[in-house]
Design a protein around this motif. Structure first.
Motif, PDB file in Angstrom:
ATOM      1  N   ARG A  40      18.103 -32.967  10.715  1.00 30.13           N
ATOM      2  CA  ARG A  40      18.774 -33.599  11.844  1.00 30.13           C
ATOM      3  C   ARG A  40      19.343 -32.599  12.857  1.00 30.13           C
ATOM      4  N   VAL A  41      19.199 -31.308  12.605  1.00 28.43           N
ATOM      5  CA  VAL A  41      19.718 -30.305  13.537  1.00 28.43           C
ATOM      6  C   VAL A  41      18.560 -29.479  14.089  1.00 28.43           C
ATOM      7  N   SER A  42      18.825 -28.740  15.141  1.00 32.30           N
ATOM      8  CA  SER A  42      17.781 -27.907  15.740  1.00 32.30           C
ATOM      9  C   SER A  42      17.443 -26.742  14.810  1.00 32.30           C
ATOM     10  N   SER A  43      16.313 -26.125  15.059  1.00 33.16           N
ATOM     11  CA  SER A  43      15.891 -25.015  14.206  1.00 33.16           C
ATOM     12  C   SER A  43      16.841 -23.828  14.337  1.00 33.16           C
ATOM     13  N   ALA A  44      17.410 -23.608  15.507  1.00 31.46           N
ATOM     14  CA  ALA A  44      18.369 -22.507  15.679  1.00 31.46           C
ATOM     15  C   ALA A  44      19.622 -22.745  14.851  1.00 31.46           C
ATOM     16  N   GLU A  45      20.130 -23.981  14.883  1.00 32.72           N
ATOM     17  CA  GLU A  45      21.315 -24.298  14.077  1.00 32.72           C
ATOM     18  C   GLU A  45      21.006 -24.201  12.594  1.00 32.72           C
ATOM     19  N   ALA A  46      19.830 -24.670  12.200  1.00 27.14           N
ATOM     20  CA  ALA A  46      19.446 -24.606  10.786  1.00 27.14           C
ATOM     21  C   ALA A  46      19.332 -23.170  10.314  1.00 27.14           C
ATOM     22  N   SER A  47      18.778 -22.293  11.143  1.00 28.92           N
ATOM     23  CA  SER A  47      18.645 -20.891  10.730  1.00 28.92           C
ATOM     24  C   SER A  47      20.006 -20.232  10.586  1.00 28.92           C
ATOM     25  N   THR A  88      20.775 -16.591  18.104  1.00 26.06           N
ATOM     26  CA  THR A  88      20.961 -17.810  18.889  1.00 26.06           C
ATOM     27  C   THR A  88      21.202 -17.543  20.369  1.00 26.06           C
TER      28      THR A  88
END
Length: 124
Positions: A40-47, A88
């Motif tokens: 449910r989150v963007s790939s940048a937030e997930a990383s 990020t």
């Protein structure tokens, strides 16, 4: 099967139940919940979340278990935070002064120039 449903006086039955709990709840359920949330989150937030997981483990170990941090721990945590911030906030074009333009950058610039409409001029 005998280990789980057999005679409860067996000394291995509590161990087997602990292994079952660890496999199903501690590992399976937590991974399911983590992957559901990360979807449910963007790939940048997930990383960032995944990269800082060891740091959060250390912080909670310090708070709940009274673990102390050494100089190496603080330096490692600082490097992790700086790497996540760089990941990020920086983009590849920020490093052109070090590495020059890549072929991908040239292709992207050509694509932008070719897609301009009504004679608009794009400066890259």
């Amino acid at each position: 099967p005998q280990l789980f449903f057999g005679d409860s006086s067996s000394s291995l039955q509590p161990v087997a139940l602990c292994i079952l709990w660890t496999g199903l709840v501690s590992t399976g359920l937590s991974l399911f919940l983590e992957m559901s949330a990360l979807a449910r989150v963007s790939s940048a937030e997930a990383s960032v979340l995944l990269a800082t997981e060891p740091m959060w483990a250390a912080v909670f170990a310090s708070l709940w278990l009274g673990e102390t941090f050494g100089v190496n721990d603080v330096m490692g945590g600082t490097l992790m935070i700086l790497a996540c911030l760089a990941n990020t906030s920086l983009k590849p074009s920020d490093f052109e002064f070090l590495f020059g333009r890549t072929e991908e950058d040239e292709e992207e610039a050509n694509t932008k120039n070719n897609n301009s409409e009504d004679g608009d001029v794009l400066f890259v």
